[in-house]
Motif scaffolding. Sequence first.
Motif, PDB file in Angstrom:
ATOM      1  N   VAL A   1      -7.487  11.946  13.985  1.00 47.47           N
ATOM      2  CA  VAL A   1      -7.087  11.895  15.398  1.00 47.47           C
ATOM      3  C   VAL A   1      -8.280  11.760  16.331  1.00 47.47           C
ATOM      4  N   HIS A   2      -9.494  11.654  15.789  1.00 51.36           N
ATOM      5  CA  HIS A   2     -10.675  11.546  16.645  1.00 51.36           C
ATOM      6  C   HIS A   2     -10.610  10.273  17.486  1.00 51.36           C
ATOM      7  N   GLY A   3     -10.709  10.444  18.781  1.00 53.73           N
ATOM      8  CA  GLY A   3     -10.682   9.306  19.688  1.00 53.73           C
ATOM      9  C   GLY A   3      -9.302   8.719  19.911  1.00 53.73           C
ATOM     10  N   ALA A   4      -8.259   9.429  19.504  1.00 51.58           N
ATOM     11  CA  ALA A   4      -6.901   8.916  19.694  1.00 51.58           C
ATOM     12  C   ALA A   4      -6.580   8.789  21.171  1.00 51.58           C
ATOM     13  N   THR A   5      -5.855   7.744  21.537  1.00 53.09           N
ATOM     14  CA  THR A   5      -5.503   7.497  22.935  1.00 53.09           C
ATOM     15  C   THR A   5      -3.990   7.477  23.087  1.00 53.09           C
ATOM     16  N   LEU A   6      -3.578   7.367  24.334  1.00 54.51           N
ATOM     17  CA  LEU A   6      -2.156   7.288  24.645  1.00 54.51           C
ATOM     18  C   LEU A   6      -1.511   6.102  23.940  1.00 54.51           C
ATOM     19  N   GLN A   7      -2.267   5.010  23.784  1.00 58.50           N
ATOM     20  CA  GLN A   7      -1.709   3.794  23.215  1.00 58.50           C
ATOM     21  C   GLN A   7      -1.689   3.796  21.687  1.00 58.50           C
ATOM     22  N   ASP A   8      -2.764   4.287  21.054  1.00 61.75           N
ATOM     23  CA  ASP A   8      -2.831   4.144  19.591  1.00 61.75           C
ATOM     24  C   ASP A   8      -2.482   5.426  18.828  1.00 61.75           C
ATOM     25  N   GLY A   9      -2.191   6.510  19.525  1.00 60.06           N
ATOM     26  CA  GLY A   9      -1.837   7.753  18.839  1.00 60.06           C
ATOM     27  C   GLY A   9      -0.636   7.620  17.904  1.00 60.06           C
ATOM     28  N   PRO A  10       0.491   7.024  18.377  1.00 64.83           N
ATOM     29  CA  PRO A  10       1.624   6.859  17.468  1.00 64.83           C
ATOM     30  C   PRO A  10       1.304   5.983  16.259  1.00 64.83           C
ATOM     31  N   SER A  11       0.502   4.928  16.462  1.00 59.01           N
ATOM     32  CA  SER A  11       0.138   4.062  15.336  1.00 59.01           C
ATOM     33  C   SER A  11      -0.650   4.827  14.289  1.00 59.01           C
ATOM     34  N   ARG A  12      -1.531   5.698  14.718  1.00 59.54           N
ATOM     35  CA  ARG A  12      -2.286   6.524  13.765  1.00 59.54           C
ATOM     36  C   ARG A  12      -1.334   7.399  12.948  1.00 59.54           C
ATOM     37  N   GLY A  13      -0.353   7.986  13.636  1.00 58.82           N
ATOM     38  CA  GLY A  13       0.599   8.839  12.926  1.00 58.82           C
ATOM     39  C   GLY A  13       1.396   8.065  11.896  1.00 58.82           C
ATOM     40  N   ILE A  14       1.820   6.840  12.246  1.00 62.53           N
ATOM     41  CA  ILE A  14       2.578   6.017  11.310  1.00 62.53           C
ATOM     42  C   ILE A  14       1.739   5.685  10.085  1.00 62.53           C
ATOM     43  N   VAL A  15       0.536   5.176  10.311  1.00 63.45           N
ATOM     44  CA  VAL A  15      -0.330   4.758   9.199  1.00 63.45           C
ATOM     45  C   VAL A  15      -0.672   5.953   8.316  1.00 63.45           C
ATOM     46  N   PHE A  16      -0.998   7.083   8.922  1.00 65.88           N
ATOM     47  CA  PHE A  16      -1.403   8.254   8.161  1.00 65.88           C
ATOM     48  C   PHE A  16      -0.283   8.730   7.239  1.00 65.88           C
ATOM     49  N   ASN A  17       0.940   8.786   7.755  1.00 68.36           N
ATOM     50  CA  ASN A  17       2.053   9.297   6.953  1.00 68.36           C
ATOM     51  C   ASN A  17       2.556   8.281   5.928  1.00 68.36           C
ATOM     52  N   VAL A  18       2.524   6.994   6.263  1.00 68.43           N
ATOM     53  CA  VAL A  18       2.894   5.976   5.279  1.00 68.43           C
ATOM     54  C   VAL A  18       1.876   5.946   4.148  1.00 68.43           C
ATOM     55  N   ALA A  19       0.593   6.112   4.489  1.00 66.03           N
ATOM     56  CA  ALA A  19      -0.457   6.114   3.460  1.00 66.03           C
ATOM     57  C   ALA A  19      -0.243   7.256   2.472  1.00 66.03           C
ATOM     58  N   ARG A  20       0.215   8.411   2.947  1.00 65.47           N
ATOM     59  CA  ARG A  20       0.475   9.541   2.055  1.00 65.47           C
ATOM     60  C   ARG A  20       1.533   9.181   1.015  1.00 65.47           C
ATOM     61  N   THR A  21       2.596   8.500   1.447  1.00 66.72           N
ATOM     62  CA  THR A  21       3.661   8.116   0.521  1.00 66.72           C
ATOM     63  C   THR A  21       3.175   7.075  -0.482  1.00 66.72           C
ATOM     64  N   PHE A  22       2.484   6.043   0.018  1.00 70.05           N
ATOM     65  CA  PHE A  22       1.990   5.003  -0.880  1.00 70.05           C
ATOM     66  C   PHE A  22       0.983   5.568  -1.877  1.00 70.05           C
ATOM     67  N   ALA A  23       0.154   6.499  -1.430  1.00 67.77           N
ATOM     68  CA  ALA A  23      -0.844   7.067  -2.328  1.00 67.77           C
ATOM     69  C   ALA A  23      -0.193   7.851  -3.454  1.00 67.77           C
ATOM     70  N   LEU A  24       0.850   8.618  -3.129  1.00 65.43           N
ATOM     71  CA  LEU A  24       1.535   9.397  -4.164  1.00 65.43           C
ATOM     72  C   LEU A  24       2.223   8.485  -5.175  1.00 65.43           C
ATOM     73  N   VAL A  25       2.973   7.491  -4.673  1.00 66.75           N
ATOM     74  CA  VAL A  25       3.703   6.592  -5.571  1.00 66.75           C
ATOM     75  C   VAL A  25       2.728   5.751  -6.396  1.00 66.75           C
ATOM     76  N   GLY A  26       1.704   5.197  -5.738  1.00 72.29           N
ATOM     77  CA  GLY A  26       0.727   4.398  -6.468  1.00 72.29           C
ATOM     78  C   GLY A  26      -0.043   5.211  -7.477  1.00 72.29           C
ATOM     79  N   GLY A  27      -0.397   6.428  -7.107  1.00 70.92           N
ATOM     80  CA  GLY A  27      -1.121   7.288  -8.033  1.00 70.92           C
ATOM     81  C   GLY A  27      -0.295   7.639  -9.254  1.00 70.92           C
ATOM     82  N   LEU A  28       1.002   7.917  -9.039  1.00 68.39           N
ATOM     83  CA  LEU A  28       1.886   8.204 -10.165  1.00 68.39           C
ATOM     84  C   LEU A  28       1.981   7.003 -11.111  1.00 68.39           C
ATOM     85  N   ALA A  29       2.057   5.801 -10.540  1.00 67.32           N
ATOM     86  CA  ALA A  29       2.141   4.601 -11.370  1.00 67.32           C
ATOM     87  C   ALA A  29       0.874   4.414 -12.195  1.00 67.32           C
TER      88      ALA A  29
END
Length: 524
Positions: free
Chosen positions: A388-416
């Motif tokens: 969240v360092h340097g997060a702004t009004l405009q890109d804050g939601p995008s950071r949240g989306i990418v961060f949480n989607v990355a968690r899911t992809f990392a778990l599924v990819g790691g399991l594979a």
Amino acid sequence: MTPATASPARDAMRAIAISTFGTIVAATMPLAVILSIGDVAGGLSASADEASWITTLYNVGTIVGVPMTVGFVGMFGRGRAMRIVGLGFAVASLAAGIAHSLEWMVIARFAQGLFGGSLPLLMMLLVLTSVRPGQGQLEGLTAFALVTTLGVGLSAGAASGLIALGGWRMLFLSQAVVGVVYWFAARSVFREERGKPELVKAFDWQGFVLLSLGAGLLLVVLAEGERRFWFEKWWIAACFACGALCMVFALRHLLSAPRPVVQLDVFRKPTFSITIGLQLLFRFGTLLAVFITPQFLSRLQSFRVEQLASAMLVMAVATIGVTPLAYAITRDHDPRIALSGGLALLALAAALCLQLAPDWAASEFIVPLALAGVGQALFSTATMRYAVHGATLQDGPSRGIVFNVARTFALVGGLAVASHVVIEREKFHSAHLVESLTPFEPLTVERARMLAGTFGSMLSDGASAQRAASAGLAQLQTKQAFALAFGDAFFITSIVMLLAAVLVWALPALPRATVSQLPLVPNR
């Protein structure tokens, strides 16, 4: 502080507390279902390959639900978004709990992932939009890091307790109860916040559909490809081609859209892009507890989920105990110390398991799991500071989306990846061990003689005793091959975590105090 200003602050704290409750469940129960998938499959009379869709469709639903949550918050306000997600999660969980067929279950699981995957993102957004940096935001993000990692250690205990209480259906019915409680509690917060209904038309629906479809198809390839031998099945290749094509169109659209659902500019900031890369590697390291150790104990020691619970609980206790230290390091010192130290401890935990033998039991994994819990607390807490360092009004939601989607992809990819490593290395070690099982090998002859003597005391027929001895040797060989294969998986995990611990220092140092345009100003 006047009452007029005190009430919104109390409202925000109540909302964060409610979202914390939901996030604990959302982080724990998906792993509990994975550990109990055999019970669920048995209850639905489904094979292991068919039952894998129960997990896959949940993760696909999560991929779709995460960006949709940001739209809900903007369109309807934070309070209504919480109520929508809570009610949807309750209904979907109830549908899964009363499912009578696999088809019903996978549809319900997709809907459950759609809303359940939104719960952690809602907590993250509430912290960012309700608490200012330096005035409680880091504390809120530390709580987010804690509750999203606790599930690794708590999942086996939750699964065993719920199954003992009411069978496999209780895994889902309990989540329906949680959803109702969450919805009811959310009715008391942000009641005056209306959002912007006009955003329903302004929302980037094209980008959302392309991104969700592409990411969802690629997730199916990651999750199901290993079980279906990757591209030997035509539909896996088709999913990969269609998913990749959708992602190309999605990226092209996101680069040109005036208000894209995800702003790709966030990746230009090394504090965020490198952190996402480290997050992917870190999730691979947590497979030590999520996949490698449980699979080893299940296959070689015939452990059930209730027997795994006590061993994995050690990880949760270690995470809770070290989180205050992780917070102090992140707040008062260089966060890279906690990041690198956490990954190094995960590498050490995996390295301690390199010499595992077929007779290892849960007690041998206590120290590695405790170290993994400490490492997970250090890394998860410090990574939020960079995310969240340097997060702004405009890109804050995008950071949240990418961060949480990355968690899911990392778990599924790691399991594979981990599953592929274990399978392929088991084949390799089996081939070599079979070559050594010859009548000219003294050790083989001695083992066969001992086993034949043991079975001879129970069987009157000498030929039957000899056949039983041969079967016993084959079983020992299979166990040894699996033990060596799991050792290889631990070795790869250790190397990856060690390299990630070094990569941490590519991150720039952060100032002690950060300045952000967040929190967002709610619309009333």
